[in-house]
Design a protein around this motif. Structure first.
Motif, PDB file in Angstrom:
ATOM      1  N   HIS A 156       2.966  -8.335 -17.859  1.00 21.89           N
ATOM      2  CA  HIS A 156       1.759  -7.517 -16.570  1.00 21.89           C
ATOM      3  C   HIS A 156       1.853  -8.046 -16.034  1.00 21.89           C
ATOM      4  CE1 HIS A 156      -2.066  -5.853 -16.491  1.00 21.89           C
ATOM      5  NE2 HIS A 156      -2.401  -7.436 -16.842  1.00 21.89           N
ATOM      6  N   LEU A 157       2.251  -9.645 -15.542  1.00 21.12           N
ATOM      7  CA  LEU A 157       2.107  -9.702 -14.085  1.00 21.12           C
ATOM      8  C   LEU A 157       3.394  -9.187 -12.871  1.00 21.12           C
ATOM      9  CD1 LEU A 157       0.515 -12.203 -12.028  1.00 21.12           C
ATOM     10  CD2 LEU A 157       2.178 -13.616 -12.925  1.00 21.12           C
ATOM     11  N   ILE A 158       4.155  -9.020 -13.914  1.00 18.16           N
ATOM     12  CA  ILE A 158       5.142  -8.536 -12.478  1.00 18.16           C
ATOM     13  C   ILE A 158       5.013  -7.019 -12.512  1.00 18.16           C
ATOM     14  CG2 ILE A 158       7.557  -7.850 -12.994  1.00 18.16           C
ATOM     15  CD1 ILE A 158       8.034 -10.438 -14.110  1.00 18.16           C
ATOM     16  N   VAL A 159       4.713  -6.580 -13.263  1.00 20.22           N
ATOM     17  CA  VAL A 159       3.885  -5.071 -12.647  1.00 20.22           C
ATOM     18  C   VAL A 159       3.191  -5.225 -11.590  1.00 20.22           C
ATOM     19  CG1 VAL A 159       3.030  -3.329 -13.754  1.00 20.22           C
ATOM     20  CG2 VAL A 159       4.130  -4.210 -15.315  1.00 20.22           C
ATOM     21  N   GLU A 160       1.643  -6.158 -11.812  1.00 23.65           N
ATOM     22  CA  GLU A 160       1.175  -6.239 -10.894  1.00 23.65           C
ATOM     23  C   GLU A 160       2.087  -6.545  -9.919  1.00 23.65           C
ATOM     24  OE1 GLU A 160      -1.710  -8.855 -12.323  1.00 23.65           O
ATOM     25  OE2 GLU A 160      -2.793  -7.566 -13.675  1.00 23.65           O
ATOM     26  N   GLN A 161       2.286  -7.539  -9.892  1.00 25.12           N
ATOM     27  CA  GLN A 161       3.043  -8.532  -8.557  1.00 25.12           C
ATOM     28  C   GLN A 161       4.169  -7.088  -7.930  1.00 25.12           C
ATOM     29  OE1 GLN A 161       5.375 -11.420  -9.939  1.00 25.12           O
ATOM     30  NE2 GLN A 161       4.243 -12.919  -9.303  1.00 25.12           N
ATOM     31  N   ALA A 162       4.234  -5.893  -8.705  1.00 27.38           N
ATOM     32  CA  ALA A 162       5.888  -4.850  -7.607  1.00 27.38           C
ATOM     33  C   ALA A 162       4.092  -4.472  -7.263  1.00 27.38           C
ATOM     34  CB  ALA A 162       5.671  -4.147  -9.075  1.00 27.38           C
ATOM     35  N   LYS A 163       2.883  -3.808  -7.816  1.00 31.46           N
ATOM     36  CA  LYS A 163       2.526  -3.416  -7.472  1.00 31.46           C
ATOM     37  C   LYS A 163       1.790  -3.701  -5.726  1.00 31.46           C
ATOM     38  CE  LYS A 163       0.176  -1.021 -11.472  1.00 31.46           C
ATOM     39  NZ  LYS A 163      -0.998  -0.959 -12.445  1.00 31.46           N
TER      40      LYS A 163
END
Length: 1852
Positions: free
Chosen positions: A1043-1050
């Motif tokens: 979930h964090l990676i997705v947010e960081q990607a965003k």
């Protein structure tokens, strides 16, 4: 209202204080008439009883209201008195950091002792053209007022700057002169203002010195007249000086210095050119070491010397004269070291070969013996004989000093003469402004002749000042037609009469100087006899008979008579002067020429003014024996005459006064010493101005301003339609005493204090209204609060009472149950308590009985033991007594025995003295000696025995030693064997030990392994259990990380997008900067072009001779002329003025400064052009190289590259030609520097004329050569391709394209040129059409090109190899970088590794995307260019066929138009072209451009019609392939537009019309150019109308530059229209009436904020903006361009408004902030109405919006400071601090900004990096762009109206 009625409780007053001069206090109770004591409360918290003077009963001065404190004009204060003036100055200086304040007509300037950023050119521009009262006080405002009055009233002006030493007089005068030099407009044409400013360093070096009060004190007065011509531009200047302090040359007080020039010489003594002066350190000379302070901190005398020499050079003082000046100054220093030796009391001598004197004589070029003689002797002349008399040492020293002073004074005069000559102008002076920098009133502990003259001059100036002030007051009263009485002001005429009248002080002094035996004492007695007790202003000191006191206007001054006669006579021995006149040094006799032309004792001018007298050093012609002394004027008489001349000059001018104040004696920045300030205010006349103003009606209001301010004091029924009558009625009710005010024609005049009374009434009325409003609102709020609370209370009571009832019932039930429980519980408790008490009692009894029995037993046992102890103690005591008695008896016995022994000892001593006793003793001694002898013998025997034993032992030892040696050798051998064996044993032992150790280690390892295995099993079990637990946690963490990676990607995507946006913005900013720089260059170019045209016109008018080669002949131009015509126009427009600006018959001198500036500009433009050309060459090489890689077979090239190469060569040759001409011109002008060099017939003049003609001729020749070259190339194509093949021609063109070297192109060009020239001679010798000869020449040229091609290919291969090597190296670097990045990523944690990899991938993709986009653009450009070349070559093929047919016969040429090639013309549809004849071109341009009226065209015709017509004509010329016609039409169009704009450039409609049409013409050239990028929005029909033969991209650039110039001119026009409206409409006019009341103003009234008929309002600005917008829309201007114009207009409005806000203290208030925000909102509404909100115009107003918010926000706490810092991001730190310093309350309810708050703001903003500039650049023009805007209008549908007069053109 009576003044005593104002002394009520809480009224504030000023009381005298010995420390602070005046101290503020507050009344604790009302004052009643008859009270002798006032109860006051001081500001420091103490109470004071202030006793009134019983005689005068004067009440203390009242203090002004707070809203009047800090006013710009002291006369705006209601109470005008000394403490009010002092407090106002202190508040402005300390709190607001404002150093300038008006006091009526006087500008008070306080020296800040700190550099302030308020003197820049932007400040000068802000004050230029402004009324004096409209801006904050400034020296520039005074200078502008003088300049404006000079131009308006045609009357000369004077600025009188006075003050103490160190108050800043010289600096103020310099800034005033700098202002005149800037605003007069002469800076661009002459260096006069530079020379005027350059005179300051020279005069400061020779006339300024360090004193105890000032490090750069002017020791002379000067009056500089700055001359102006009829256009009010500086043409020259003239300087007059007064009373040089010559005594400083020979004497300096402690901590003071001589004149700066001496120390500058000593500091530069090591320079090679100064070695002959034989100077050294300043401490080596008597004249420079007396003060003991040779160095000024922070001043480098050597650098100052360089500045002085530079200024001398600028003013035309040659190097020889400069060295002469330095020789004389060095001689003065050496003269001061000349010493004298006394022979007796009446004579002295100089030591032989005295070195200082010999150096002096060498430098001066005089005879040593003669000078030595006359320094020690003097000549006395009688009626019959002449005597030579020796003089004493003291007299010789005085004579030496007098000679040094006289030489310095003469040198000072000589320098002033030459400065005036340099500043003199041959042009007739129309008017002048004089700047008087003169010493102020001086009083020291010891005052002498210099102070007397200075104070005398100040008395005269003060008298003139008083009369002028009184005159202005009288004129104001008469103009307003109010009755006035004579104001009693201090007239210092009695003091002036005391000094200068007959039998005055100066008259008696001159008379005493004529007496043979006159002394200072006799003169003092004459003064006492003449004036003592007869003149009230003259007094005698009590304790002195050699001094006198004069009561000056400023103070009493005591003068010491000693030295008055000597200084007044200024005696110099004539024989010494004669020696100097006979000098071999040519410059020295010049100093002592006849003094008939002198104008003052210390100065001279060359302007023909009435001269002031100098000290004669040479006798005039008369009878024999007549000496110079008989005709010599005294210094006092000379000074009086010069002062009278000065007063005549000042009285003939309009004076302006600047009074400089020194705030403290320690030069501390922004430190205010009240005592010193009051002394200077009294001395400089400021308080006298205040007194005169206070005696009359100092406060003045217009009726409208009074009505606006005090409307609150009127009732509705009092307000009439007649404002004047309304004010009269109200004032009669408010102020019963009619003497307190007067009604004028336009103003109401008030006595002092009345405005404060009205302000008090107004504040009381407002306070009462506020209280009533507060009372009502508070009552309403409390009533609402009460009702709400009552309702809530009733509800609460209902619930509480029910709850209480339920609680009471519950309480009763619980009470009954509790009673029963208590009954049983109490019974149980009592029973239990009884049992416990009974048990406790029994226990206590048992313990008590046992305790008593034990006590009884212990007592019996204690008695028994006591008996035993007594027994033993008694025995011990008996024994002790016995022992003590025994000891006493023994002691007694010892004493008796001692006494008996002493008696025996005495007897023995007597016996010991007898002979027998000694004998007995000797007998004993002999026995002892015998015994000792025997012992010695025995010891000798023992010694001998021991020696024998020792010898035996030695023998034994030797034998044993030999045995041991042999044993030792044997043992050593065995030892070696043993060592070997031992080594083996040791090695074996080591091996054994090692094995044992290994065994033990193995055992221990085995044990440890087993232990570890056990532990591992245990740990493994634990790990398994923990891993199971962690596994579940990791799963959860994995989900969280995903979930964090997705947010960081965003987030990364968003950040990358933000970065991309920021980078895009930065690129846009860089692009705008580059565009701005380019457009500024265009602006400069247009200015120079206009200047060039003006000079041409002036030259035509002066010479009345037509310029050869000036007009261009269209037939000699090539199709590519536009390139070099417009690219070389800069050089032409800058060079030709230099060659054409020649003097007329009146011999007007050449403007050398302009020549040098233009010359420098030409050099810079040539360098820029060369850089751009190199860049172009490099780009072309890159394109050719990329094409060679991409293309496998040769591509067909166009003829454009040939023309580019030849054109580049042409430009280079033209530049070389221009450089050679410039060098020749420089050389011719540098040969002579005299003014005659520019006269007609002079070498420079001839060179200029030759250059002018040769340039025109050379230009024509070059154009013809280009035409010949072009025709030759076409002929070669025809000859080489006789059979319609393009093979050889293509090879030839490729060869030309591949020639990279400029030398090869030049060689080919020269060969073709020679071929063309020779073809004219032998063309007929070949076949009839010359075909064979052309083929032969073409083959020869092809061979040459092929040879050069081999070399170019070789170089290209080398370049490709180098490029490949560079790529390999880049790949290696990239590989290394990737490896490093990978290593770094591996070291990072997983989260950071993912983020880094994503970042890297995004960067890589972005770079690849950019590279691909660049490659795509390059390929698109290449494809478009190749297609264009294909079209060109296809057209050329047809032309070659037609050309071959043309060469057959003339008949065929005539028949050519009827050939089938014109088949398309048979179509009946119009093609959107206009046909005109060549001879009608001028008529077309005249009717369509020069005589066209924009107003009619804009209203009646379609927008952009002239542009469409011109383009349709260009299309037809392109269709005919007539390059000359195309070029001629475009050139004529551009030049005509420029001509129209020059003629009607100040008309907005004209400029807007041609800007719109120029842009439309530019868009048409783009739309129909045939380029795909511009054809996207075209219809198919429009695509058919594209140009087919010519590429006009170069002309598009020229038109773009022309559009930029027109846009800049449009901005200047609208700025000139808007500028007068902005300040009035945005700041002064009250859009919201009644919000900001008008504050009381002083003598200098500001522009009224009430809208009169002639004033501008915000509606005026909006109407003007709407007018601009409607005109631009009518003219069909592009919407994007309209947005850019709107943005520029709003920037001008915001910048000018903010600049005026920062320079006007009265505008910085809360109410004004509200007005500004309302005005800005109206401007924003205008933008919304016009759909211009996205134009960026609103953003340009952000600084103004933030300044208005800053005026309205709260400014108290740290939170407020933080809010201000975050809010005002568009304002600089300097602007924020300035606004806070200027913030001024309009009403009493507003509070001032504290100094601590401002310092907090400064601390918070200290890290902000912004511009230190205070004002915005109102002249800034944003870079303009012209986005492509295609037209949907079909060309074939355009109809030409008959009103244009274009009947000679026809549609095609």
């Amino acid at each position: 209202m009576a003044a005593s009625q104002l002394y009520t409780k809480f009224a504030r007053v000023w009381i005298p204080d010995p420390e602070e001069v005046w101290k503020s206090a507050e009344l604790l109770k009302d004052y009643k008439p008859g009270d002798k004591v006032l109860l006051l409360h001081l500001e420091e918290g103490k109470d004071l009883e202030y006793r009134l003077d019983p005689k005068t009963k004067e009440l203390p001065h009242l203090r002004n209201p707070d809203i009047l404190v800090g006013e710009n004009d002291l006369t705006a204060l209601s109470y005008l008195h000394e403490p009010a003036v002092l407090h106002n100055l202190r508040v402005r200086f300390i709190d607001s950091k404002l150093i300038y304040t008006y006091c009526g007509i006087v500008l008070v300037a306080i020296n800040p002792y700190e550099q302030l950023p308020i003197y820049g050119e932007d400040i000068i521009n802000a004050y230029s053209g402004q009324n004096m009262g409209d801006m904050d006080p400034h020296i520039f405002a005074v200078a502008e007022e003088a300049y404006k009055q000079m131009a308006r009233d045609e009357r000369n002006q004077s600025i009188i700057v006075s003050g103490e030493s160190g108050a800043g007089k010289t600096v103020s005068a310099k800034y005033a002169m700098r202002y005149f030099a800037t605003v007069s407009g002469s800076a661009s044409e002459a260096n006069v203002e530079e020379k005027v400013l350059a005179s300051n360093p020279i005069m400061e070096s020779i006339g300024n010195a360090k004193t105890t009060r000032n490090d750069n004190s002017s020791r002379f007065g000067k009056y500089i007249e700055i001359g102006f011509d009829k256009r009010y531009r500086i043409i020259g200047a003239n300087m007059r000086t007064y009373l040089l302090e010559k005594s400083r040359v020979v004497f300096q007080a402690e901590e003071e210095r001589n004149y700066h020039i001496f120390y500058q010489l000593c500091a530069s003594a090591k320079l090679p050119e100064f070695k002959m002066l034989r100077l050294g350190n300043a401490d080596h000379f008597h004249y420079t070491k007396q003060g003991g302070s040779p160095v000024i901190e922070g001043i480098d005398d050597a650098k100052e010397m360089a500045h002085t020499r530079q200024a001398c050079t600028l003013l035309g003082i040659s190097e020889n004269y400069q060295m002469g000046i330095f020789r004389i100054l060095a001689g003065i220093l050496h003269l001061g070291n000349v010493g004298f030796t006394s022979r007796d009391s009446d004579s002295c001598t100089i030591p032989p070969k005295h070195e200082p004197l010999s150096i002096f004589c060498d430098l001066m070029g005089v005879d040593y013996e003669e000078m030595c003689h006359w320094l020690c002797h003097r000549k006395l002349a009688t009626a019959t004989e002449t005597y030579i008399k020796p003089i004493s040492k003291l007299q010789a020293t005085n004579a030496r000093d007098a000679l040094a002073k006289h030489i310095y004074a003469k040198l000072f005069n000589w320098i002033v003469d030459h400065v005036n000559q340099a500043l003199h102008s041959a042009v007739k002076q129309h008017s002048f402004i004089g700047v008087l920098d003169i010493y102020g009133f001086e009083t020291f502990e010891i005052n002498s002749f210099e102070q007397f003259c200075i104070n005398y001059a100040n008395e005269k100036l003060q008298q003139q000042f008083n009369l002028h002030v009184f005159k202005l007051e009288q004129e104001e009263y008469m103009k307003e037609q109010i009755p006035w009485t004579l104001i009693d002001f201090y007239d210092n005429q009695p003091c002036i009469n005391l000094i200068e009248s007959k039998l005055g002080i100066l008259d008696l002094l001159d008379e005493e100087c004529k007496m043979p035996k006159g002394t200072d004492d006799t003169w003092a007695q004459k003064l006492y006899n003449t004036h003592l007790n007869k003149c009230a202003l003259f007094e005698k000191p009590r304790l002195s008979n050699k001094a006198f006191i004069i009561q000056h206007f400023a103070d009493k001054v005591e003068y010491q008579c000693e030295g008055f006669l000597e200084k007044n006579k200024d005696t110099v021995y004539e024989e010494q002067i004669k020696v100097l006149k006979s000098s071999k040094f040519k410059m020295l006799p010049e100093l002592f020429q006849d003094d008939e032309k002198a104008i003052s004792p210390t100065s001279a001018t060359s302007s023909g003014r009435t001269p002031l007298t100098r000290i004669p050093a040479k006798p005039t012609k008369g009878r024999p024996g007549q000496t110079a002394k008989e005709h010599k004027k005294t210094v006092g008489l000379q000074f009086r005459n010069s002062l009278h001349l000065l007063m005549e000059t000042l009285n003939a001018t309009t004076p302006h006064y600047v009074r400089c104040i020194k705030p403290n004696d320690f030069k501390f920045p922004f430190t205010f010493d009240e005592k010193r300030a009051v002394q200077q205010l009294r001395a400089c006349g400021v308080l006298e101005t205040i007194r005169i103003s206070a005696a009359g009606f100092p406060s003045r209001w217009t009726y409208q301003e009074f009505f606006s301010r005090y409307r609150v004091l009127m009732k509705q029924k009092d307000v009439l339609s007649d404002r004047k009558q309304t004010c009269k009625n109200v004032l009669e009710n408010l102020i019963p005493d009619k003497d307190k005010y007067q009604f004028g024609k336009t103003k109401i005049f008030f006595r002092a204090g009345q405005v404060a009374y009205l302000e008090k009434l107004r504040a009381d009325k407002l306070r009462a209204a506020c209280i009533r409003i507060q009372k009502t609102i508070r009552g309403w709020l409390q009533r609402k609060k009460y009702l709400r609370m009552r309702k809530a209370a009733i509800t609460v009571q209902r619930y509480v009472r029910g709850y209480q009832a339920r609680c009471y019932a519950k309480f009763l039930r619980r009470t009954k149950a509790a009673t029963i429980i208590q009954k049983y519980w109490r019974m149980y408790v009592v029973h239990r308590k009884y049992k416990s008490k009974r048990a406790a009692t029994i226990v206590l009894q048992s313990y008590l009985r046992g305790y008593l029995a034990r006590n009884r037993y212990r007592k019996i046992l204690r008695d028994h033991k006591a008996v035993i102890i007594q027994k033993w103690v008694r025995g011990w005591l008996a024994r002790t007594y016995y022992k003590r008695s025994l000891h006493a008896i023994i002691y007694l016995q010892c004493c008796i025995r001692r006494m008996i022994a002493k008696r025996e000892l005495k007897k023995l001593k007597i016996e010991a003295r007898s002979v027998e006793r000694y004998k007995k003793l000797h007998i004993g001694m002999e026995n002892k000696i015998m015994q000792l002898q025997r012992k010695v013998d025995e010891q000798n025997k023992d010694y001998k025995c021991l020696m024998e034993k020792l010898t035996n032992l030695e023998g034994i030892y030797n034998s044993e030693t030999e045995k041991l040696r042999s044993d030792l050798e044997r043992l050593q051998l065995s030892e070696e064997e043993a060592k070997i064996a031992t080594g083996r044993v040791l090695s074996l032992q080591e091996e054994v030990a090692k094995l044992r150790k290994d065994l033990e280690q193995t055992r221990s390892e085995k044990k440890s392994i087993e232990e570890r295995a056990d532990r591992y099993k245990q740990e493994t079990e634990q790990v398994v259990s923990t891993l199971k637990e962690e596994n579940t946690l990791l799963k959860q963490e994995k989900e969280a990380l995903n979930h964090l990676i997705v947010e960081q990607a965003k987030e990364m995507t968003e950040t990358m997008e933000k970065k991309l946006v920021e980078e895009t913005k930065q690129l846009e900013l860089d692009l705008n900067d580059e565009r701005l720089r380019y457009q500024n260059l265009l602006n400069e170019f247009s200015r120079l072009e206009e200047r060039y045209d003006d000079l041409k016109e002036e030259m035509t008018l002066m010479l009345n001779v037509p310029k050869p080669g000036h007009k261009r002949t269209d037939s000699t131009h090539s199709s590519n002329e536009s390139e070099y015509t417009f690219s070389t126009e800069i050089a032409e427009t800058e060079d030709i003025p230099l060659r054409t600006e020649e003097p007329s018959e009146k011999k007007v001198p050449l403007d050398m400064s302009l020549f040098l500036k233009l010359q420098k500009r030409v050099t810079e433009l040539e360098q820029e052009k060369q850089v751009m050309q190199d860049e172009l060459d490099r780009k072309e090489e890159q394109v050719l190289r990329s094409k060679a890689k991409e293309e496998e077979r040769p591509q067909i090239r166009g003829a454009e590259l040939e023309y580019e190469s030849l054109k580049r060569q042409e430009l280079e040759s033209e530049n070389k030609k221009l450089k050679n001409e410039l060098n020749e011109l420089r050389k011719a002008l540098s040969e002579k520097s005299a003014p005659e060099v520019t006269a007609p017939g002079a070498p420079a003049y001839r060179v200029l004329m030759e250059q002018l003609t040769s340039v025109s001729e050379e230009l024509d020749v070059r154009k013809e050569e280009v035409l010949i070259l072009r025709s030759q190339l076409v002929s070669q194509k025809e000859a080489i391709q006789p059979k319609n093949t393009m093979t050889d021609a293509t090879v030839l063109l490729e060869d030309v394209q591949k020639m990279k070297d400029k030398g090869e192109i030049a060689q080919a060009y020269i060969g073709l040129k020679e071929t063309n020239r020779s073809s004219a001679m032998d063309y007929h010798e070949l076949n009839e059409d010359g075909e064979l000869w052309l083929v032969y020449e073409g083959l020869k040229q092809a061979n040459r090109l092929l040879e050069s091609q081999l070399q170019s290919q070789k170089r290209s291969h080398e370049n490709e190899a180098e490029a490949l090597r560079g790529e390999i190296q880049n790949l290696k670097e990239e590989n290394n970088r990737q490896q490093q990045l990978l290593a770094q990523n591996l070291q990072l944690p997983p989260e950071a590794r993912i983020e880094a990899s994503l970042q890297h991938e995004i960067t890589r993709l972005t770079n690849e995307n950019l590279d691909l986009m660049e490659q795509l653009e390059k390929q698109d450009k290449t494809v478009r260019k190749l297609k264009k070349q294909l079209k060109v070559f296809a057209k050329k093929i047809g032309e070659l066929e037609v050309g071959q047919m043309e060469n057959i016969s003339p008949g065929q040429i005539i028949d050519e138009p009827i050939r089938p090639v014109n088949i398309p013309r048979k179509e009946k549809d119009f093609q959107g072209m206009l046909e005109y004849k060549k001879e009608d071109e001028q008529k077309l341009v005249k009717n369509l451009i020069l005589e066209l009226k924009p107003r009619g065209v804009a209203v009646n015709l379609i927008p952009g019609l002239p542009a469409y017509i011109l383009f349709m004509c260009v299309r037809h010329a392109d269709y005919l392939n007539d390059d000359q016609k195309v070029r001629s039409l475009l050139t004529s169009t551009i030049n005509s537009i420029k001509k129209v704009l020059k003629k009607r450039g100040d008309d907005f409609e004209t400029v807007s019309f041609w800007l719109s049409n120029t842009c439309r013409f530019l868009h048409c050239l783009k739309q129909y150019s045939g380029e795909e990028g511009f054809m996207k929005h075209n219809t198919s029909r429009q695509n058919e109308h594209c140009l087919t033969n010519f590429d006009l991209a170069e002309y598009r650039q020229v038109l773009s530059d022309l559009a930029i110039q027109i846009y800049q001119q449009l901005v200047r026009v609208l700025e000139n229209i808007l500028q007068p409206m902005i300040v009035s409409g945005m700041l002064e006019h009250e859009t919201i009436q009644g919000v900001s009341g008008v504050k009381p103003t002083g003598l200098r009234k500001r522009t009224s904020s009430i809208a009169d008929e002639g004033t501008y309002t915000l509606d005026s600005i909006l109407r003007q903006l709407s007018s601009f917008h409607s005109v631009m829309c009518q003219h069909g201007m592009d919407p994007e361009l309209i947005k850019q114009v709107a943005k520029q207009m709003f920037y001008i409005v915001g910048a000018i408004t903010l600049n005026n806000l920062l320079l006007r203290k009265d505008m910085c208030s809360w109410s004004k902030g509200m007005q500004i925000r309302y005005n800005v909102s109206q401007l924003e509404e205008w933008l919304r109405d016009k759909n211009l909100m996205n134009s960026g115009a609103k953003e340009t107003l952000e600084p103004l919006i933030q300044a208005a918010q800053l005026l309205q926000v709260k400014k108290k706490t740290d939170d407020d400071a933080e809010a201000i810092c975050s809010m005002c991001n568009a304002l600089t730190t300097a602007q924020i601090v300035k606004v806070l310093n200027l913030y001024t309350p309009v009403n009493e309810f507003e509070e001032r900004v504290s100094v601590s708050f401002i310092r907090t703001i400064q601390m918070r903003l200290r890290d902000r990096k912004d511009s230190p500039q205070l004002l915005m650049d109102a002249k800034h023009i944003f870079p303009v762009t012209f986005p492509f805007n295609p037209s949907s209008l079909a060309l074939e549908t355009i109809q030409i109206p008959a009103s244009l007069g274009l009947g000679f053109i026809s549609r095609v």
